[in-house]
Design an enzyme around this catalytic site. Structure first.
Site, PDB file in Angstrom:
ATOM      1  N   HIS A  93       0.788  -1.237   0.000  1.00 47.69           N
ATOM      2  CA  HIS A  93       0.000   0.000   0.000  1.00 47.69           C
ATOM      3  C   HIS A  93       0.816   1.280   0.000  1.00 47.69           C
ATOM      4  O   HIS A  93       0.240   2.364   0.019  1.00 47.69           O
ATOM      5  CB  HIS A  93      -0.918   0.045   1.231  1.00 47.69           C
ATOM      6  CG  HIS A  93      -2.141  -0.800   1.092  1.00 47.69           C
ATOM      7  ND1 HIS A  93      -3.291  -0.351   0.471  1.00 47.69           N
ATOM      8  CD2 HIS A  93      -2.398  -2.063   1.490  1.00 47.69           C
ATOM      9  CE1 HIS A  93      -4.198  -1.309   0.502  1.00 47.69           C
ATOM     10  NE2 HIS A  93      -3.686  -2.356   1.114  1.00 47.69           N
ATOM     11  N   LYS A 146      -8.103  14.280   3.738  1.00 48.13           N
ATOM     12  CA  LYS A 146      -7.263  13.078   3.791  1.00 48.13           C
ATOM     13  C   LYS A 146      -6.338  13.254   4.985  1.00 48.13           C
ATOM     14  O   LYS A 146      -6.263  14.337   5.564  1.00 48.13           O
ATOM     15  CB  LYS A 146      -6.469  12.906   2.502  1.00 48.13           C
ATOM     16  CG  LYS A 146      -5.720  14.161   2.045  1.00 48.13           C
ATOM     17  CD  LYS A 146      -5.040  13.987   0.693  1.00 48.13           C
ATOM     18  CE  LYS A 146      -5.999  14.071  -0.472  1.00 48.13           C
ATOM     19  NZ  LYS A 146      -6.183  12.826  -1.177  1.00 48.13           N
ATOM     20  N   ARG A 147      -5.602  12.194   5.350  1.00 47.38           N
ATOM     21  CA  ARG A 147      -4.648  12.334   6.449  1.00 47.38           C
ATOM     22  C   ARG A 147      -3.669  13.476   6.151  1.00 47.38           C
ATOM     23  O   ARG A 147      -3.302  13.688   5.000  1.00 47.38           O
ATOM     24  CB  ARG A 147      -3.869  11.021   6.637  1.00 47.38           C
ATOM     25  CG  ARG A 147      -4.673   9.895   7.253  1.00 47.38           C
ATOM     26  CD  ARG A 147      -5.129  10.177   8.669  1.00 47.38           C
ATOM     27  NE  ARG A 147      -4.031  10.339   9.577  1.00 47.38           N
ATOM     28  CZ  ARG A 147      -3.801   9.587  10.640  1.00 47.38           C
ATOM     29  NH1 ARG A 147      -4.617   8.603  10.931  1.00 47.38           N
ATOM     30  NH2 ARG A 147      -2.776   9.817  11.428  1.00 47.38           N
ATOM     31  N   LYS A 184       1.183  14.409   0.877  1.00 46.34           N
ATOM     32  CA  LYS A 184      -0.146  14.730   0.332  1.00 46.34           C
ATOM     33  C   LYS A 184      -0.273  16.228   0.021  1.00 46.34           C
ATOM     34  O   LYS A 184      -1.217  16.664  -0.595  1.00 46.34           O
ATOM     35  CB  LYS A 184      -1.245  14.278   1.293  1.00 46.34           C
ATOM     36  CG  LYS A 184      -1.305  12.742   1.432  1.00 46.34           C
ATOM     37  CD  LYS A 184      -2.383  12.306   2.413  1.00 46.34           C
ATOM     38  CE  LYS A 184      -2.396  10.810   2.674  1.00 46.34           C
ATOM     39  NZ  LYS A 184      -2.986  10.016   1.583  1.00 46.34           N
ATOM     40  N   THR A 226      -8.296   6.773  -2.682  1.00 49.19           N
ATOM     41  CA  THR A 226      -9.673   6.327  -2.958  1.00 49.19           C
ATOM     42  C   THR A 226     -10.650   7.492  -2.779  1.00 49.19           C
ATOM     43  O   THR A 226     -11.736   7.484  -3.337  1.00 49.19           O
ATOM     44  CB  THR A 226     -10.084   5.164  -2.036  1.00 49.19           C
ATOM     45  OG1 THR A 226      -9.687   5.456  -0.701  1.00 49.19           O
ATOM     46  CG2 THR A 226      -9.441   3.863  -2.483  1.00 49.19           C
ATOM     47  N   LYS A 266     -14.244   8.759  -4.842  1.00 54.16           N
ATOM     48  CA  LYS A 266     -15.522   9.132  -4.215  1.00 54.16           C
ATOM     49  C   LYS A 266     -15.998  10.483  -4.750  1.00 54.16           C
ATOM     50  O   LYS A 266     -17.174  10.681  -5.043  1.00 54.16           O
ATOM     51  CB  LYS A 266     -15.374   9.166  -2.687  1.00 54.16           C
ATOM     52  CG  LYS A 266     -15.160   7.781  -2.097  1.00 54.16           C
ATOM     53  CD  LYS A 266     -14.536   7.800  -0.697  1.00 54.16           C
ATOM     54  CE  LYS A 266     -14.006   6.414  -0.361  1.00 54.16           C
ATOM     55  NZ  LYS A 266     -13.057   6.392   0.742  1.00 54.16           N
TER      56      LYS A 266
END
Length: 851
Positions: free
Chosen positions: A378, A569-570, A575, A677, A681
């Site tokens: 992952h 998101k985290r 990110k 993911t 969405k």
């Protein structure tokens, strides 16, 4: 602009998903009253709203139970190959609404509550999220369970029943504060404890050589108590099981306590064993080598494998006697999927059972293990890969350490035969890293002990083969596959965006719920003004609803016709929430410079949790909150720009935010996000994506065409070239006055006047230590955001792009992902057939259920 509908208006509309049957409504009302009376021991005079929630939950669970028992009986009789999904995380969210939808009883429950004078939405709000996960990996596991049940696979999820899930995030003075998530405080109506199936798990001790082989002796025992949670498929009467283990202390005391006479202390010390399942580790993409975490991993694997072997041995003839004694058929009856390396101790544990308990030879045991296990990777971030110190393993799991050493010995022999004299390759490929403290590389163990290894998006699977696990790919190319992640359309459209689901169903029927690729039929209406207006109306209603929620929560007036620009998101440097923050500061500076310029109004929302020990991530949250406070209180800015940090982002909040989004931010440095993911969405709910060519964004762009997505920035190859050239942030800082202004404002305390040095560390990272090249992508990002703003002003064009996004999201259903795992890795066939409903006769006579 459309106004939100009143409850009465909503009730006048008959959903295309069916009118409630009168007898069903009556039955539900009776069951509701019965549970209130007999289960909760309350009457209407003293019942609280929470009692009503529980009564409804038990009532819905009644509809599950006979399907659940029947499904398990069916598997017992048919004896199919079973799939075991092992994960340390399951980010389930709430269960009530999802269960009603999958069982097809939502409208009946809604009507029953209405007739009883209750509002079902208010009751749904009382359910605590099951937050047994950090982020993407745990939520993926939850989507996979839904798809495995919907595809009729004989599948079981296994994990840990953490007493405390992911912490609740509070923002105090702009800083993240963690509060424990006591999600079981009021009890959990969905789970069923199974104390009769409790299993022992061993730790510590030492290994003895006996004539019968190796024996692991003098261990400390902890018991694993299973709690079963039902996983209903959509409309097919299949109910699978998620079995979560809870740690229980053994009854017997250590006798030395009685010699000391300290009975009280002995009882109190029972807690130490039970701490194993107390709390979820809140680290996403960071490895923390803590002893308790290692114990959690082994506890889950050891309990699960005992269960798997017991079920394998049980006959299908209604008898509990051990019938299967040969393990030859094991890989034909059992598939074990390891969700990242956290459950990779399943490999040496299965070896230990086959060798030491079942008495098989090493060759036979290894053959069974490899053909049974498969591993999903992952992440490619080096700091996220698990590397356990050998000293820790030798102490806690001495037999497993011996087995790992022997696996490594044979593995390196094979490497040596294929590449004689290549000592550097042997060093790179060893399961044991010798530099500094000796450590076991768990990813290497998982690859060697599995017959299939997969990445979670096409680009990620390529990176694994070319970089991270290049040596292993060269040794066994046949093991490596790609399985692009997906999301369940039940929760992420049907449940969270019912108006859009109804609109789609009016156009193309209802089969898309289990065959999401049918959404491509919508492309023919992407330019149809009537359909465009309908899609716009749904989006506007969702935005209005979210605006009201946020105004109440944050006391900020939101312009509902502004562009809702969302990144949830985290919080992690890769990110790049910080890049988003630089864009906010740039917009703010532009408005201040020319307040009369034609600016597309935006409401920018950022949400997510930072790992409690991750200093930089917490600083980024503080910066976003400080920038928000300056922007939101500047009269010159007005409603042209608003910034909100969304507190305590979780599954339930995602279900509110995603349907209201216009723009989805997926801006990780190319080559760092395995898949993502959240991106899927947003796409499914008609938001447009601004993103880099990273993770699943690449495949999203392929599906919808590059003119329906805003792609910017460096590619993986560009990033590599920049690394090789050497990245100097000052080049960009000196060249671009807008960058310079932003960084200077951060550095000089513009957003922290009371503490000018507050964000010096962030400026230092941007200019000196940035592993994720924010300034290199800044210009392209800002240019792309300008393009977003100008297209948003052409609403016809924007909504056409939004419809093309929805219509292209079929590939990203977790049903498609699971179908690929089933056929390519597990060797089982999905089935869209319905099992008979509980009131329908079965093909054969009843036989006893088996767990």
């Amino acid at each position: 602009m459309s106004t939100p509908q009143s409850d009465i208006d909503k009730r006048k509309q008959i959903s295309v998903r069916g009118i409630a049957q009168v007898e069903t409504v009556t039955t539900i009302k009776k069951a509701f009253n019965r549970h209130l009376h007999y289960t909760l021991v309350k009457d209407r005079n003293v019942s609280t709203p929470r009692d009503y929630y529980f009564a409804l939950a038990y009532c819905v669970k009644d509809n599950l139970v006979s399907r659940w028992i029947r499904t398990q009986q069916y598997y017992y009789e048919k004896d199919p190959k079973r799939v075991y999904y092992l994960s340390l995380e399951y980010y389930m969210g709430r269960s009530l609404q999802n269960t009603m939808i999958n069982l097809g009883i939502q409208s009946a429950c809604d009507e029953a509550m209405y007739q009883l004078g209750l509002d079902i939405e208010e009751l749904e709000e009382l359910e605590d999220d099951a937050g047994l996960g950090n982020g993407g990996l745990g939520r993926l596991a939850a989507c996979f369970l839904d798809s495995m049940a919907t595809l009729g696979l004989a599948a079981y999820g296994y994990g840990i029943r953490y007493e405390y899930g992911i912490f609740a995030q509070k923002i105090k003075n702009g800083e993240q504060v963690e509060e424990p998530d006591d999600w079981l405080r009021f009890g959990n109506p969905w789970e069923k404890a199974r104390p009769e199936y409790m299993l022992p798990v061993n730790f510590y001790g030492h290994v003895e050589n006996t004539p019968q082989g190796k024996k692991w002796v003098n261990t400390q025992v902890v018991f694993a108590m299973p709690y079963d949670n039902p996983i209903p498929g959509f409309g097919n009467n299949v109910v699978n099981t998620l079995r979560l283990w809870s740690a229980k202390s053994p009854i017997e005391f250590n006798l030395k306590f009685f010699n000391d006479g300290d009975y009280i202390q002995a009882v109190l010390d029972r807690n130490l064993a039970e701490n194993i399942s107390r709390v979820l580790y809140p680290n996403d993409n960071i490895f923390e080598g803590k002893e308790l975490r290692l114990k959690q991993e082994y506890f889950m694997c050891a309990a699960t494998l005992q269960d798997i072997i017991r079920r394998f041995k049980s006959s299908k003839f209604g008898s509990r006697d051990v019938v299967r004694t040969s393990f030859d058929m094991f890989p034909n009856k059992v598939a074990i999927q390891l969700n990242d390396t956290h459950p990779s101790l399943a490999i040496p544990e299965l070896m230990r059972i086959l060798l030491d308990v079942e008495g098989l030879s090493w060759e036979k045991s290894w053959d069974i293990v490899v053909n049974t296990c498969a591993y999903t990777n992952h992440t490619v971030l080096p700091e996220a890969l698990e590397r356990w110190p050998c000293s820790l393993l030798e102490n806690i799991l001495p037999r497993h350490m011996e087995i790992i050493y022997h696996i490594n010995f044979l593995h390196l022999e094979a490497v040596r035969q294929k590449y004689p004299g290549d000592f550097d390759r042997l060093r790179r490929m060893s399961l044991i890293e010798e530099e500094g403290d000796k450590r076991v590389n768990m990813a290497h163990l998982a690859i060697v002990g599995s017959h299939a290894v997969n990445g979670v998006a096409a680009i990620h699977s390529e990176i694994i083969k070319k970089a991270v696990f290049k040596d292993f790919y060269e040794l066994s190319p046949e093991k490596f596959q790609n399985k692009t992640n997906g999301i369940t359309p039940r929760r992420w459209l049907l449940l969270c965006n019912p108006s859009l689901a109804d609109l789609i169903a009016e156009k193309i029927g209802e089969d898309w719920v289990v065959h999401l690729d049918q959404l491509q039929l919508l492309k023919q209406w992407s330019q149809d003004p009537g359909f465009q207006r309908a899609v716009q109306k749904v989006k506007q209603e969702n935005k209005l609803k979210l605006s009201q929620l946020l105004e109440k929560e944050y006391n900020i007036k939101i312009n509902p016709s502004s562009l809702f620009d969302i990144q949830v998101k985290r919080i992690h440097e890769y990110k790049r929430q910080l890049l988003n923050c630089l864009h906010i500061i740039t917009l703010y500076n532009r408005i201040k410079k020319d307040p009369n310029a034609n600016i597309t109004p935006r409401t920018i929302m950022i949400g997510g949790k930072a790992a409690p020990g991750y200093y930089v991530a917490k600083k980024i949250i503080k910066l976003i909150c400080s920038v928000a406070s300056v922007v939101n209180n500047d009269p010159i800015v007005g409603d042209k720009l608003k910034v909100i940090f969304l507190e305590n982002y979780r599954v339930t909040l995602a279900e509110r935010i995603i349907p209201a989004a216009d723009l989805s931010e997926q801006i990780s440095t190319a080559g760092t996000e395995a898949s993502g993911t959240g991106n899927m969405k947003f796409m499914l709910n008609g938001a447009l994506t601004i993103g880099t060519l990273d993770g699943a964004n690449v495949e999203m762009a392929e599906e919808m065409g590059s003119d329906n997505i805003f792609i910017f920035g460096m590619t993986v190859d560009d990033v590599e070239a920049l690394q090789n050239r050497g990245y100097n942030a000052y080049d960009y800082y000196n060249r671009n006055p807008e960058i310079r202004q932003c960084v200077d404002q951060i550095q000089n305390g513009y957003f922290s006047p009371n503490n000018p040095d507050e964000f010096k560390d962030i400026a230092d990272i941007l200019l000196k230590y940035d592993r994720f090249y924010l300034l290199a992508d800044y210009e392209a990002y800002i240019e792309c955001q300008d393009k977003v703003s100008s297209i948003y002003q052409d609403q016809t064009k924007w909504v056409e792009m939004a419809i093309n996004n929805i219509a292209s999201s079929g590939k990203f259903s977790s049903d498609r992902t699971i179908e690929e795992y089933a056929k390519d890795i597990w060797g089982v066939e999905p089935s869209w057939e319905k099992l008979p409903a509980p009131h329908e006769p079965r093909e054969e006579d009843e036989t006893p259920a088996i767990k």
